[in-house]
Design a protein around this motif. Structure first.
Motif, PDB file in Angstrom:
ATOM      1  N   LYS A  44       2.849  11.079  18.677  1.00 51.86           N
ATOM      2  CA  LYS A  44       1.936  12.125  18.188  1.00 51.86           C
ATOM      3  C   LYS A  44       2.130  13.412  18.979  1.00 51.86           C
ATOM      4  N   THR A  45       2.363  13.264  20.274  1.00 52.26           N
ATOM      5  CA  THR A  45       2.622  14.442  21.117  1.00 52.26           C
ATOM      6  C   THR A  45       3.889  15.167  20.665  1.00 52.26           C
ATOM      7  N   GLU A  46       4.868  14.412  20.194  1.00 54.15           N
ATOM      8  CA  GLU A  46       6.123  14.999  19.735  1.00 54.15           C
ATOM      9  C   GLU A  46       5.997  15.662  18.372  1.00 54.15           C
ATOM     10  N   GLY A  47       4.850  15.499  17.720  1.00 47.79           N
ATOM     11  CA  GLY A  47       4.647  16.151  16.429  1.00 47.79           C
ATOM     12  C   GLY A  47       4.593  15.208  15.246  1.00 47.79           C
ATOM     13  N   CYS A  48       4.746  13.888  15.475  1.00 49.68           N
ATOM     14  CA  CYS A  48       4.617  12.940  14.372  1.00 49.68           C
ATOM     15  C   CYS A  48       3.156  12.893  13.914  1.00 49.68           C
ATOM     16  N   GLU A  49       2.967  13.021  12.624  1.00 47.96           N
ATOM     17  CA  GLU A  49       1.610  12.934  12.072  1.00 47.96           C
ATOM     18  C   GLU A  49       1.341  11.472  11.734  1.00 47.96           C
ATOM     19  N   ILE A  50       0.617  10.813  12.620  1.00 45.57           N
ATOM     20  CA  ILE A  50       0.332   9.387  12.477  1.00 45.57           C
ATOM     21  C   ILE A  50      -1.174   9.192  12.387  1.00 45.57           C
ATOM     22  N   GLU A  51      -1.620   8.507  11.362  1.00 45.42           N
ATOM     23  CA  GLU A  51      -3.039   8.199  11.190  1.00 45.42           C
ATOM     24  C   GLU A  51      -3.315   6.817  11.778  1.00 45.42           C
ATOM     25  N   SER A  52      -4.210   6.748  12.727  1.00 46.11           N
ATOM     26  CA  SER A  52      -4.560   5.476  13.372  1.00 46.11           C
ATOM     27  C   SER A  52      -6.011   5.156  13.062  1.00 46.11           C
ATOM     28  N   VAL A  53      -6.236   3.993  12.457  1.00 49.81           N
ATOM     29  CA  VAL A  53      -7.576   3.600  12.029  1.00 49.81           C
ATOM     30  C   VAL A  53      -7.878   2.212  12.574  1.00 49.81           C
ATOM     31  N   ASN A  54      -9.051   2.076  13.199  1.00 51.12           N
ATOM     32  CA  ASN A  54      -9.458   0.770  13.731  1.00 51.12           C
ATOM     33  C   ASN A  54      -9.458  -0.296  12.641  1.00 51.12           C
ATOM     34  N   HIS A  55      -8.947  -1.464  12.977  1.00 55.46           N
ATOM     35  CA  HIS A  55      -8.898  -2.640  12.109  1.00 55.46           C
ATOM     36  C   HIS A  55      -7.932  -2.467  10.923  1.00 55.46           C
ATOM     37  N   LYS A  56      -7.224  -1.348  10.855  1.00 56.08           N
ATOM     38  CA  LYS A  56      -6.232  -1.158   9.792  1.00 56.08           C
ATOM     39  C   LYS A  56      -4.834  -0.958  10.377  1.00 56.08           C
ATOM     40  N   GLY A  57      -4.754  -0.154  11.436  1.00 55.61           N
ATOM     41  CA  GLY A  57      -3.462   0.061  12.068  1.00 55.61           C
ATOM     42  C   GLY A  57      -3.028   1.512  12.045  1.00 55.61           C
ATOM     43  N   HIS A  58      -1.731   1.706  11.939  1.00 56.30           N
ATOM     44  CA  HIS A  58      -1.150   3.039  12.042  1.00 56.30           C
ATOM     45  C   HIS A  58      -0.316   3.329  10.790  1.00 56.30           C
ATOM     46  N   ARG A  59      -0.411   4.563  10.323  1.00 59.45           N
ATOM     47  CA  ARG A  59       0.347   4.952   9.134  1.00 59.45           C
ATOM     48  C   ARG A  59       1.017   6.298   9.394  1.00 59.45           C
ATOM     49  N   LEU A  60       2.321   6.350   9.118  1.00 59.78           N
ATOM     50  CA  LEU A  60       3.078   7.583   9.309  1.00 59.78           C
ATOM     51  C   LEU A  60       2.854   8.505   8.119  1.00 59.78           C
ATOM     52  N   ILE A  61       2.249   9.657   8.383  1.00 57.79           N
ATOM     53  CA  ILE A  61       1.986  10.628   7.327  1.00 57.79           C
ATOM     54  C   ILE A  61       3.171  11.576   7.166  1.00 57.79           C
ATOM     55  N   ASN A  62       3.673  12.049   8.286  1.00 57.76           N
ATOM     56  CA  ASN A  62       4.766  13.015   8.235  1.00 57.76           C
ATOM     57  C   ASN A  62       5.527  13.003   9.556  1.00 57.76           C
ATOM     58  N   LEU A  63       6.795  13.353   9.460  1.00 52.04           N
ATOM     59  CA  LEU A  63       7.647  13.453  10.643  1.00 52.04           C
ATOM     60  C   LEU A  63       7.879  14.918  10.989  1.00 52.04           C
ATOM     61  N   PRO A  64       8.032  15.221  12.268  1.00 53.26           N
ATOM     62  CA  PRO A  64       8.436  16.576  12.632  1.00 53.26           C
ATOM     63  C   PRO A  64       9.914  16.776  12.320  1.00 53.26           C
ATOM     64  N   ASP A  65      10.360  18.030  12.391  1.00 50.55           N
ATOM     65  CA  ASP A  65      11.778  18.309  12.186  1.00 50.55           C
ATOM     66  C   ASP A  65      12.535  17.967  13.461  1.00 50.55           C
ATOM     67  N   LYS A  66      12.764  16.674  13.608  1.00 48.86           N
ATOM     68  CA  LYS A  66      13.389  16.137  14.809  1.00 48.86           C
ATOM     69  C   LYS A  66      14.177  14.897  14.416  1.00 48.86           C
TER      70      LYS A  66
END
Length: 323
Positions: A44-66
């Motif tokens: 997330k610090t690198e710019g990855c847009e990741i949605e983290s939700v309790n009891h569901k997990g993590h979902r990648l929304i968007n990647l940075p230009d990297k």
């Protein structure tokens, strides 16, 4: 960066429409849930847009230009052109790195970097290779062909690059003999080919490719404002660098196999149709000599036939052309 970051981003990318639990990732990589959380925070610090939700997990929304090696590697493995790939945040030049890495092995490989701090094109011209803006890479190939065939290598590869860019551009993409790719009347890509050879034959061909992807009008200053463009300026869609890389490698592999197995005359008509050098008064520079003329043909060996202002026909193997 954690050594598991590339694996985590690969898992998220593969499941990008769904949530992936931290427990699942931990089990796949045999690491702790705490380690997974630290890696997520770093991404997330690198710019990855990741949605983290309790009891569901993590979902990648968007990647940075990297570039992430965990996403680049499956693209390379899906083709058969390269033995391996090396991905960097920053290099002086992918071409210089490729030359260093080809010593002592017989591999074919790809060097890819988010940034080049001393990138150059033909005739040692500087090439602006900023982070987040383009695709900067060098490929090392090992064609087992006679020296006489190398003169047409660029022409085959130019069509491969053109084909890939055309898939993402709303405007016509064309080739300027022998090493430039244009969208409409502005340059979007240049590439530089160097050969390593000895008395026994060709050891390697190193092809450095620079493609403007995410530049906008404000990124081009001075004379570049009238001469340069990017793919992003000619598409209505968000340009995904990984999809583009996948298309580029696929098309380069196709054209490289054509080069290995066929002579230039088999694609000559196609190359002529893709070229943007016809019916124009052009300035040519060859071996420090400069003259004006008009292209009249490309022969079966890929040489350019030009009528100069003295009505003399010249045959060019390599030259710099200005519109």
């Amino acid at each position: 960066m954690s050594k598991y970051s590339k694996d985590v981003i690969q898992i998220l990318y593969q499941h990008h429409l769904d949530y992936v639990s931290g427990q699942y990732i931990a089990e796949q990589l045999k690491i702790s849930r705490t380690s997974v959380k630290k890696i997520m925070d770093q991404l997330k610090t690198e710019g990855c847009e990741i949605e983290s939700v309790n009891h569901k997990g993590h979902r990648l929304i968007n990647l940075p230009d990297k570039w992430y090696s965990g996403l680049v590697l499956p693209i390379i493995e899906a083709q058969q052109l390269f033995d391996h790939v090396a991905v960097y945040d920053s290099l002086l030049s992918t071409q210089l790195e490729a030359k260093q890495q080809l010593v002592g092995n017989k591999d074919t490989f790809l060097i890819l970097s988010d940034e080049q701090t001393q990138g150059t094109g033909r005739f040692n011209r500087p090439w602006n290779s900023a982070k987040h803006k383009g695709l900067w890479m060098s490929v090392v190939l090992r064609p087992n062909v006679p020296f006489s065939m190398i003169t047409t290598f660029n022409l085959f590869i130019a069509l491969g690059i053109r084909d890939a860019i055309q898939q993402f551009s709303n405007e016509k993409v064309s080739v300027k003999w022998p090493n430039d790719i244009y969208i409409k009347d502005k340059k979007v890509c240049g590439f530089l080919t160097e050969m390593v050879a000895n008395s026994d034959g060709i050891e390697a061909v190193i092809c450095g490719i620079g493609i403007n992807m995410h530049h906008d009008h404000n990124d081009f200053t001075g004379e570049l404002a009238d001469k340069a463009t990017s793919i992003g300026m000619h598409t209505n869609e968000q340009l995904n660098r990984y999809y583009f890389l996948q298309s580029l490698i696929k098309n380069i592999e196709y054209r490289y196999n054509q080069f290995i197995n066929n002579s230039f005359d088999t694609i000559r008509d196609e190359y002529i149709a893709a070229s943007n050098i016809w019916h124009k008064r052009l300035r040519f520079t060859e071996n420090k000599e400069q003259f004006y003329g008009e292209v009249i043909d490309i022969d079966n060996n890929g040489f350019l036939l030009v009528t100069d202002e003295n009505n003399q026909t010249r045959k060019l193997m390599s030259a710099d052309i200005d519109f």
